[in-house]
Design an enzyme around this catalytic site. Structure first.
Site, short mmCIF file in Angstrom:
data_model
loop_
_atom_site.label_atom_id
_atom_site.label_comp_id
_atom_site.label_asym_id
_atom_site.label_seq_id
_atom_site.Cartn_x
_atom_site.Cartn_y
_atom_site.Cartn_z
CG ASP A 484 45.90 63.70 -35.98
OD1 ASP A 484 46.10 64.77 -35.90
OD2 ASP A 484 44.74 63.23 -35.57
C1 GLC Z 1 46.22 58.92 -33.02
C2 GLC Z 1 45.57 58.20 -34.31
C3 GLC Z 1 45.08 59.19 -35.20
C4 GLC Z 1 44.30 60.12 -34.38
C5 GLC Z 1 45.00 60.81 -33.39
C6 GLC Z 1 44.23 61.86 -32.44
O1 GLC Z 1 47.48 59.62 -33.81
O2 GLC Z 1 46.35 57.25 -34.90
O3 GLC Z 1 44.33 58.41 -36.09
O4 GLC Z 1 43.84 61.16 -35.51
O5 GLC Z 1 45.75 60.00 -32.52
O6 GLC Z 1 45.08 62.48 -31.52
C1 GLC Z 2 41.71 60.73 -37.39
C2 GLC Z 2 41.40 62.13 -36.91
C3 GLC Z 2 41.81 63.01 -37.95
C4 GLC Z 2 42.77 62.94 -38.75
C5 GLC Z 2 43.28 61.58 -39.22
C6 GLC Z 2 44.54 61.17 -39.70
O1 GLC Z 2 40.73 60.39 -38.34
O2 GLC Z 2 40.35 62.16 -36.57
O3 GLC Z 2 41.63 64.40 -37.64
O4 GLC Z 2 43.07 63.75 -39.78
O5 GLC Z 2 42.88 60.72 -38.07
O6 GLC Z 2 45.46 61.18 -38.76
#
Ligand code: GLC
Ligand code: GLC
Length: 827
Positions: A484
């Site tokens: 993300d």
């Molecule tokens: C933030 C977090 C990430 C999560 C995302 C969800 O970027 O760091 O881990 O998956 O929010 O929107």
């Molecule tokens: C969080 C989110 C997942 C994402 C990950 C890496 O665990 O839930 O959707 O892939 O962060 O950013």
């Protein structure tokens, strides 16, 4: 240092001090009613949706931590205490918390009085049942005051925490005997209420928070408890609560048992009230209270719950040379997978329950972990998820569990999303052999008028990648891929913009994201998941389509080798400027974990030795004693072209944290490549049971995975490198649960459902003499014995099924056969 121990026979983790390094929680509930409960009874309950139907109030990020929960108070002649220690925090003479499968038991003892409380949510029941057993273990009679406590949330947890001008004037309750009803907004626009009951006469109650606690007091010193007497207050606005008060006298050795119920009831519009038009219709509540009104009925409910879990957990059980592996596989990892099924990423001690709903990618991956336990519900889940796809194969990134509709605020354009659907559908078929899921008519964007079959959904998923390639023939990265925080189209320099959804005007004309930035991770996820789609087509006799899809996979592999092989590992991406990300040529972030595992498992460049080279680089650059970091070196500056990843201090989260979810992909890949020792080494670095001894460093629960662990660079930002190295965060709701279940059971132990049957091809530590397993699969029981006389890591020298030698490593399915005795000899 440990703070408890595993009781494997009872499938419990036993916590022996309330002062754990972080609240260690459990989940109650499997269908509609859910509770979070910490080892000191903190936490809250909700019905189905942690935001829209919050039943009890909880304040996140509180000071001190974990204040608020269902509390029992005792005033024993001026000594005030709780069986779970908190919130009063009187030193106890004895304390124990047992977190089990769907229940928690907390026992506290003070001045000869022992109080044991068992909390659970029965099957098919919308309430938390709490049995309190109080025993006088002393030699003199004891008289004391006993109080219960729960604080109501005004249903919408988000509104509850910010709309005070209204909410301070809406709270409403009713008291009927020993039952306190919460009915805020019931008169007008809601058809649901909650109640808190006890199966005995009471000597008083409180329903108004300020009367019970006192405006300037806390949960730790409620005025009513200090006074040893309830005030019989009525909430009218302000904050409604529910507290029962009872005077109890116990002779030496005598025991008093009380059953409390915190329940939730929905009523049809026409039956909401009694004849007076304002008293709530309590018929359903009374039936619920009756159902668990005695200790015998309580025991019956607990027995049913245990039967339910024993059945779920008996589908796979193993006996290996390592009891930590056994307790992860047989108990805790499977349990956590079910919790991710129920909760997705909504409510934990790190997820507030008001943020996201269900994630397209998250929930598809979760399926991999629980499909063997609840295949029917997995199928329903997969269909729900696929229903939020768009006709071109793109997907809503999230959807709401209550409405099952795609979430327009977040939208779509996450490049990896469609591919996870291919994996979840394949996993379902491999487990069940039920190919009919492919014929299900599934809507796009919840619109049944444009429904197509699930197979069509897989086709648009596959071609969504093929149709969105960048300059090197690699998939466009779009808003983000699995990570993300790699946002290659964002270029944000304004506070508050969402890295994932902000559309930089730079790319507005191109549809919101760069047509140059490419994700190597999605490329390898495509070559890993794509062959499943090809297999499915072949099975259906669609050979031409299969060949066409295979050609796309082959082309992608070629493109990866031409443009994304960095010599010792695979690149991470090309950014929007067409520059390499995750290359030796980069100043920071030279190697990333995410593309490597899928590349190895899909044999990209295998003939050139890419697999072993990559595994060696990972071991050298990413491995630590607490797991594999996501990237190295960590970013020390903000890279506007990369987005959120470089906003975290080094060593945390996606910036060189140990992001355990993707560790599993490397564990799988090492096992796949025959490196059983390496695979097991990485597994044991992060598997919770192995972190138990270092709980003081790890901090989060030793029985479940967390999303991340501080990496070797943690603390580097403040010149104290290593400061929080090994510290876990974001426990419970993570894709790690599913993926590490896959890693240990399907790759290391090698018991892998395939389209044609169960494949058994272990990749274990060479020291192991073997192991045994029982696997229920497609209606039959597989008793599996693996022997490793030559102490190899991988290789099936021979397989015998019911005494007959069989070639290969897939157990052939014989119609009607209920039992398969499988003996594998490695070599
Ligand atoms: C933030 C977090 C990430 C999560 C995302 C969800 O970027 O760091 O881990 O998956 O929010 O929107
Ligand atoms: C969080 C989110 C997942 C994402 C990950 C890496 O665990 O839930 O959707 O892939 O962060 O950013």
């Amino acid at each position: 240092m440990k703070f408890g121990y595993f009781d494997d026979a009872n499938k419990e983790y036993v916590i022996t001090t309330p002062k754990t390094p972080y609240p260690w929680i459990n989940y109650l509930g499997t269908q509609g009613f859910f509770s979070l409960i910490s080892n000191t009874a903190g936490g809250y309950s909700f019905y189905k949706d942690a935001r829209l139907r919050r039943i009890t109030r909880y304040r996140y990020n509180n000071v001190p931590i974990d204040m608020g929960g269902r509390y029992f108070y005792i005033n024993d002649n001026g000594t005030i205490w709780n069986p779970g220690w908190s919130p009063v925090k009187t030193e106890l003479d004895e304390y124990e918390c047992r977190h089990g499968m769907g229940y928690t038991k907390i026992t506290g003892k003070k001045n000869d009085l022992k109080v044991n409380v068992t909390f659970f949510v029965p099957q098919d029941y919308d309430g938390e049942v709490q049995q309190v057993v109080i025993t006088n273990e002393g030699s003199a009679e004891k008289s004391f005051a006993f109080f219960s406590f729960a604080e109501w949330c005004l249903w919408d947890a988000q509104d509850d925490s910010n709309n005070f001008q209204r909410n301070f004037s809406t709270g409403r309750v009713e008291v009927d005997g020993s039952v306190i009803y919460h009915k805020t907004e019931y008169r007008d626009r809601r058809n649901h209420y909650a109640f808190y009951s006890v199966n005995d006469e009471i000597d008083g109650y409180d329903t108004d928070r300020d009367s019970f606690i006192g405006l300037y007091n806390g949960f730790n010193n409620p005025e009513a408890v200090l006074a040893g007497k309830a005030t019989n207050s009525f909430a009218d606005g302000w904050s409604p609560i529910a507290s029962h008060y009872k005077k109890i006298t116990l002779k030496p050795g005598e025991t008093k048992t009380l059953v409390f119920i915190l329940g939730y009831v929905e009523m049809p519009q026409a039956e909401k009230f009694e004849a007076d038009g304002k008293t709530i219709n309590k018929v359903k509540a009374k039936a619920m209270i009756e159902k668990y009104s005695t200790p015998e009925k309580f025991e019956e409910g607990m027995k049913e719950l245990k039967t339910y879990w024993n059945k779920l957990l008996s589908i796979l059980s193993v006996t290996t040379p390592d009891d930590k592996v056994d307790r992860m596989v047989n108990i805790w990892n499977q349990y956590q997978c079910m919790v991710t099924f129920n909760l997705s990423r909504s409510a934990s001690y790190f997820e507030s329950g008001i943020g996201r709903g269900m994630g397209f990618r998250d929930s598809n991956q979760d399926v991999l972990g629980f499909v063997h336990q609840i295949p029917d519900r997995a199928k329903e889940r997969i269909i729900d998820i696929a229903s939020t796809q768009f006709p071109d194969g793109g997907c809503y990134h999230q959807y709401q569990p209550l409405t099952k509709k795609g979430n327009a605020d977040i939208g779509g354009d996450f490049s990896d999303d469609p591919l996870w659907l291919i994996l979840s559908v394949s996993a379902y078929i491999k487990e069940t052999g039920d190919w009919s899921i492919l014929d299900e008519m599934v809507p796009y964007d919840n619109d049944m008028s444009v429904a197509q079959t699930m197979l069509d959904h897989l086709t648009v998923s596959f071609y969504h990648i093929v149709n969105n390639l960048g300059p090197h023939g690699l998939p466009l990265a779009m808003r983000a891929d699995w990570n993300d925080c790699i946002n290659l189209s964002c270029f944000s320099d304004t506070p508050g913009e969402s890295f994932q959804t902000y559309t930089n005007p730079k790319f507005a004309a191109e549809g919101g994201y760069s047509k140059v930035a490419e994700s190597v991770m999605v490329a390898t996820l495509f070559t890993y998941s794509g062959p499943n789609y090809v297999e499915i087509l072949k099975h259906l006799g669609k050979n031409e389509e299969a060949a066409k899809a295979q050609a796309e996979i082959d082309k992608m592999k070629k493109n990866i080798m031409e443009s994304a092989w960095d010599g010792d590992w695979f690149l991470r991406a090309y950014d929007a400027n067409g520059e390499k990300m995750g290359s030796k040529e980069c100043e920071e972030g030279q190697i990333f974990i995410e593309p490597q595992g899928f590349a190895i498992m899909s044999d990209v460049g295998k003939e050139q030795g890419t697999d072993l080279k990559t595994l060696a680089a990972i071991d050298e650059r990413l491995n630590t004693k607490y797991g594999l970091v996501l990237n190295n070196p960590a970013f020390t500056k903000y890279y506007i072209q990369y987005g959120e990843i470089s906003t975290y201090p080094g060593g945390y989260k996606e910036n060189a944290g140990i992001f355990t979810h993707n560790n599993a992909w490397i564990i799988c890949a090492a096992a796949y490549a025959g490196q059983g020792d390496q695979a097991f080494k990485y597994y044991s670095e992060i598997a919770p049971a192995f972190t138990e001894e270092t709980s003081d460093i790890h901090k989060t629960e030793p029985y479940v995975y967390g999303q991340m662990i501080g990496g070797k660079d943690a603390g580097s930002d403040i010149g104290q490198t290593g400061k929080n190295f090994g510290q876990g965060k974001n426990s419970w709701l993570t894709g790690t649960a599913a993926w590490n279940m896959v890693a240990i059971s399907q790759y290391i132990l090698g018991i892998q459902p395939d389209f044609d049957g169960l494949s058994i091809n272990p990749s274990i530590p060479h020291e192991w003499d073997g192991f045994t397993a029982i696997r229920r699969y497609r209606g039959a029981t597989y008793n599996i014995t693996v022997k490793n006389p030559n102490h190899v890591c991988k290789g099936v020298a021979s397989m015998e099924v019911n005494g007959q030698a069989v070639d290969g490593c897939i157990v052939p399915i014989t119609d009607g056969q209920k039992e398969y005795n499988v003996v594998i000899t490695m070599g």
